[in-house]
Enzyme design. Structure first.
Site, PDB file in Angstrom:
ATOM      1  N   VAL A  65      35.709 -85.927  70.455  1.00  0.00           N
ATOM      2  CA  VAL A  65      35.612 -85.258  71.755  1.00  0.00           C
ATOM      3  C   VAL A  65      36.125 -83.821  71.701  1.00  0.00           C
ATOM      4  O   VAL A  65      37.260 -83.569  71.333  1.00  0.00           O
ATOM      5  CB  VAL A  65      36.406 -86.025  72.830  1.00  0.00           C
ATOM      6  N   SER A  66      35.263 -82.900  72.083  1.00  0.00           N
ATOM      7  CA  SER A  66      35.581 -81.474  72.028  1.00  0.00           C
ATOM      8  C   SER A  66      35.712 -80.903  73.438  1.00  0.00           C
ATOM      9  O   SER A  66      35.011 -81.324  74.355  1.00  0.00           O
ATOM     10  CB  SER A  66      34.450 -80.752  71.295  1.00  0.00           C
ATOM     11  N   PRO A  67      36.570 -79.906  73.621  1.00  0.00           N
ATOM     12  CA  PRO A  67      36.667 -79.231  74.914  1.00  0.00           C
ATOM     13  C   PRO A  67      35.699 -78.047  74.991  1.00  0.00           C
ATOM     14  O   PRO A  67      35.637 -77.370  76.015  1.00  0.00           O
ATOM     15  CB  PRO A  67      38.114 -78.714  74.901  1.00  0.00           C
TER      16      PRO A  67
END
Ligand code: NAG
Ligand code: NAG
Ligand code: NAG
Length: 715
Positions: A285-287
């Site tokens: 999961v990336s921002p």
């Protein structure tokens, strides 16, 4: 309560009857089950902010040169008079067994066996912008020139102190649990791997990442708010691998925002109320919500995350105009939802006993059963000795090409040159076990000079009423986390159906760091996360059985076997190539603390006040619990009050060596005047220490000219 017979009462109206029954239940129910002993504490963990390589992106060039946000450990104690549990969330890339062990030894010296390996859970937020070298395993120290004792000690002491503070603050209190949702703050960075999960399973979920935010609230029996823990799945990689200022990143800033809102007049890290934003199943999961793009052309990357240009990287960014702006946007989105939940109705009170189970597991020795949905067969599967695949060297779209070394070649990394001779060839068995992973580093076969990656990991689970915290030793991907939550929920219900509305929380990166955990299906795709799933394709399958067993034992209140003891790496002579600070000297005719660039005479909200001082090396003293800088305001009684420190978002502390030979350096202090500023007379202070050439470290200080802060001009 089932066996309790209510007395037969002759009552005229059913309303009074119900009132009396409720009253009786209220009197007879044990009050102990709704009140716990709770404590919260926060302490500074900031280590050497200059010249030490940051941990996370494995970029040797990403050395610290100052502070944007300090890092903290935040501790929460929950005790039901029978068992005591400690949860720590620390602004760190990860936590290794060495650090946890040292924390436990520290606590043992003070409290005897009150705080132990089994009842303390230390979860790293996974910020990629704090100084590294605090791990002991060889692989994790390659990019940091080996083990760095200063980083390790700062981390361990900060965590210990935060637990001591939580211990000292224990009062009777209530715990509530609540759930929210944050949209547009995270994306999947390996969607192709996610898509390899079975369709029927994916169809159960609306998104390819978790959007849920779970919040645990702590309120004293007196009604005083004490603290809050939030879990939202996102990598703290809004600050990218070109950042050189220590930062707790998006989740760390969300904590600061929450704490500032609650602790009205306190400086960052000094208030009573503690707000953690802890890690969970953030593996894929990336921002960076704008997604991956080619560096120069700005075009979409290929399916394999490459770009046509020879030297063009594919990396993700966003949503802001630069990484600071992106950090702020993501932090505010998470904070806003957490705040909405906090001020909402507190209805879901956590009640019931605290039950803790902890077991060390030798992963390569484990076997488990796997139901293959394609072949529709149950397969007997095994763990593998740790190994990293080729895609690991390629990095991720949050930080591409991080580990670009090749086997056997001499590089500019002295640590790598030193240890590459200890590389082991994977055996046929390794190759088969890890299939389809092409093995780059057979770390499990590499024992020289000492362990490269852990084989024995910590698995831990705590049941608090109807809440289960599963502390996992690495980065579970979205679907891995979902499978674990489902499995634990099912097990709790199966073991004791009277526990209703079970909330399962995956606490990420706890106690041991063993890289990533993908699903077996994602593993087949061998993206970065799959390449870094070190115990082979069935790492998750093994964990599912382990946590199922832990959950069962916790619900039944039965102890588990402690498992094998992990090796104590601190017993080795750890490789350490980082040179110490030799000496500092101001340039000729200058003094330490001298202000060499003055502040502007008038500043308004939005302006950046920018001053410079002659300085020593920040590694001489980390100013733990204090600050390298202070923005001070003159009060009516002629005293100065500190309005901001180096832990505030509005300030930046930037260090640079101006001459290595002379040992001279300077610092820049920047203060972005906030909209909420109180007009008046201000000055900026710098505090530091210099190392004298003939030995000894001495303090110095510097103060800028005074300047006026005026209100914004409105048109
Ligand atoms: C990092 O962010 C900066 C903007 O703050 C941008 O200029 C740079 O290209 C980014 N680099 C990477 C590798 O993400
Ligand atoms: C709990 O288990 C029972 C069977 O023992 C089942 O009927 C029920 O649906 C389960 N509840 C949940 C929430 O899974
Ligand atoms: C399931 O079985 C199929 C066919 O035997 C095989 O190709 C596939 O790799 C297996 N899946 C996993 C996750 O092991």
């Amino acid at each position: 309560m089932n066996s309790l017979k209510l007395p037969q009462l002759q009552l005229s109206s059913s309303r009074t009857k119900w009132g009396l029954i409720l009253l009786l239940i209220g009197v007879l129910a044990p009050t102990a089950s709704s009140l716990y002993n709770v404590g919260v504490g926060i302490a500074d963990t900031t280590g050497p902010v200059a010249e030490v390589v940051f941990m996370g992106y494995a970029q040797m060039g990403q050395k610290g040169s100052g502070v944007h946000l300090r890092t903290f450990a935040r501790s929460f104690i929950i005790d039901d008079d029978v068992q005591r549990f400690v949860f720590v969330s620390v602004d760190s890339a990860m936590v290794g067994h060495g650090a946890k062990n040292a924390v436990i030894r520290n606590l043992e010296a003070i409290y005897g066996n009150l705080y132990r390996e089994d009842n303390v859970m230390i979860s790293a937020t996974h910020t990629h912008s704090s100084p590294g070298g605090f791990m002991m395993d060889v692989l994790f120290d390659i990019s940091t020139y080996g083990f760095i004792k200063e980083s390790f000690t700062a981390l361990v002491n900060g965590i210990t102190k935060s637990i001591q503070r939580a211990h000292d603050s224990i009062v009777p209190g209530k715990i509530f649990i609540t759930h929210g949702e944050v949209l547009e703050a995270n994306i999947n960075r390996s969607p192709f791997a996610y898509l390899n999960n079975p369709k029927e399973e994916r169809d159960k979920y609306k998104y390819d990442v978790d959007k849920g935010l779970t919040q645990m609230q702590f309120i004293a029996a007196t009604g005083e708010p004490l603290g809050v823990i939030n879990w939202f799945a996102v990598h703290p990689t809004s600050m990218n691998n070109t950042n050189h200022l220590v930062s707790s990143d998006n989740v760390g800033y969300a904590s600061v925002l929450f704490e500032k809102r609650m602790n009205k007049n306190a400086l960052v890290g000094k208030g009573k109320f503690v707000a953690a934003f802890a890690s969970t199943n953030l593996g894929d999961v990336s921002p960076n919500t704008r997604g991956p793009k080619c560096e120069f052309s700005g075009k979409a990357c290929s399916d394999k995350y490459t770009c046509p240009g020879k030297k063009e990287m594919c990396f993700a960014s966003g949503p802001g105009k630069d990484m600071f702006d992106s950090t702020k946007i993501i932090a505010n989105k998470i904070f806003d939802e957490a705040w909405r939940l906090w001020i909402g109705d507190k209805t879901d009170q956590v009640q019931g006993p605290v039950r803790i189970v902890h077991r060390f597991v030798d992963m390569p020795k484990q076997s488990a059963s796997f139901y293959n949905t394609t072949s529709r067969k149950i397969e007997k599967v095994h763990g593998c000795l740790p190994a990293m695949g080729y895609s690991f060297a390629a990095g991720t779209t949050d930080g591409p090409g991080s580990f670009a070394f090749e086997q056997g070649t001499t590089t500019s990394n002295p640590m790598w040159n030193l240890v590459r001779n200890f590389l082991a060839k994977p055996t046929d068995e390794d190759v088969r076990c890890h299939e389809p992973k092409p093995i780059l580093l057979a770390t499990g076969r590499m024992t020289l000079p000492y362990q490269w990656q852990p084989q024995i990991v910590s698995t831990q689970l705590v049941l608090i009423g109807n809440v289960v915290l599963a502390g996992v030793p690495g980065e579970f991907t979205t679907m891995s986390g979902r499978r674990l939550r489902e499995m634990v929920k099912f097990t709790v219900n199966e073991t004791d159906p009277s526990i209703k509305n079970v909330n399962v929380i995956v606490a990420g990166l706890c106690n041991t760091y063993s890289d990533y955990i993908t699903t077996p299906e994602e593993y087949q795709i061998q993206r970065y996360e799959g390449a870094s799933t070190i115990f082979g394709p069935h790492t998750l399958t093994i964990y599912l059985e382990q946590y199922r067993d832990l959950a069962k034992h916790a619900v039944l209140g039965k102890p588990v076997d402690a498992g094998p003891t992990p090796v104590d790496l601190s017993k080795n002579r750890l490789i350490s190539l980082m040179p110490p600070v030799i000496y500092d000297a101001p340039k000729w005719g200058r003094e330490f603390g001298e202000c060499i660039q003055k502040a502007q005479l008038v500043a308004r909200p939005g302006d950046v006040v920018d001053v410079k001082f002659i300085s020593g090396h920040p590694r001489n003293n980390f100013m733990t619990g204090s600050s390298y800088l202070a923005v001070e305001k003159l009060e009516a009684d002629e005293t100065w009050t500190v309005v901001a420190t180096d832990a505030d978002w509005e300030t930046k502390f930037i260090w640079e060596r101006t001459s290595s030979l002379l040992g001279s350096s300077q610092v820049t202090v920047k203060w972005e005047v906030p909209e909420t500023v109180v007009p008046g007379e201000y000055r900026i202070r710098h505090n530091g220490y210099y190392r004298y050439i003939l030995g000894g470290v001495y303090p110095y200080e510097g103060v800028s000219n005074h300047f006026q802060v005026k209100p914004d001009v409105y048109y």
